[in-house]
Design a protein around this motif. Structure first.
Motif, short mmCIF file in Angstrom:
data_model
loop_
_atom_site.label_atom_id
_atom_site.label_comp_id
_atom_site.label_asym_id
_atom_site.label_seq_id
_atom_site.Cartn_x
_atom_site.Cartn_y
_atom_site.Cartn_z
N LYS A 108 16.10 -10.54 -3.61
CA LYS A 108 15.20 -10.59 -2.46
C LYS A 108 15.72 -9.72 -1.32
N GLU A 149 17.56 -14.69 -6.21
CA GLU A 149 17.72 -14.81 -4.75
C GLU A 149 18.35 -13.55 -4.17
N ARG A 207 18.96 -17.71 -11.44
CA ARG A 207 18.33 -18.10 -10.17
C ARG A 207 19.04 -17.43 -8.99
#
Length: 121
Positions: free
Chosen positions: A52, A49, A45
């Motif tokens: 991005k 992130e 996860r």
């Protein structure tokens, strides 16, 4: 205990270090080589992130530094290890107590950035 070499002397590393990512990757710093451990779901996860922030490519590696208190720190250094792509990006996630990241460069003023819990830099 992990140690680092500074001017041909060895000193204990004042933090705990772990590496996670794609198989067969390593991270070498100051004579220490960390093989990667398999990514845990929470780290997947975090990588998503971090990705991005990239226009091209993707991150495939996480280095975790755990500092036990305000006395633990990392000294001045350059992220120029030979097993890193010199053009790669680095994203920092800060969890826990606030710490200050300081950037220094010859002929320029130092830049201090406070990293509060949950901050991404």
């Amino acid at each position: 205990m992990t140690t680092v070499a500074v001017f041909n002397k060895r000193y204990p590393v004042p933090r705990k270090v772990s590496a996670y990512g794609d198989k067969n990757l390593t991270y070498t710093f100051s004579g220490n080589t960390l093989p990667t451990k398999p990514l845990l779901p929470i780290l997947v996860r975090i990588l998503k992130e971090a990705n991005k922030f990239l226009k091209d490519g993707s991150f495939n590696y996480i280095l975790i530094n755990r500092y036990k208190d305000g006395q633990d720190k990392i000294g001045s250094h350059r992220d120029n290890e030979t097993d890193m792509d010199p053009n790669s990006s680095i994203v920092t996630f800060s969890f826990g107590a606030e710490r200050t990241m300081i950037f220094k460069r010859s002929n320029f003023n130092s830049v201090k950035i406070p990293l509060k819990n949950g901050r991404v830099f």
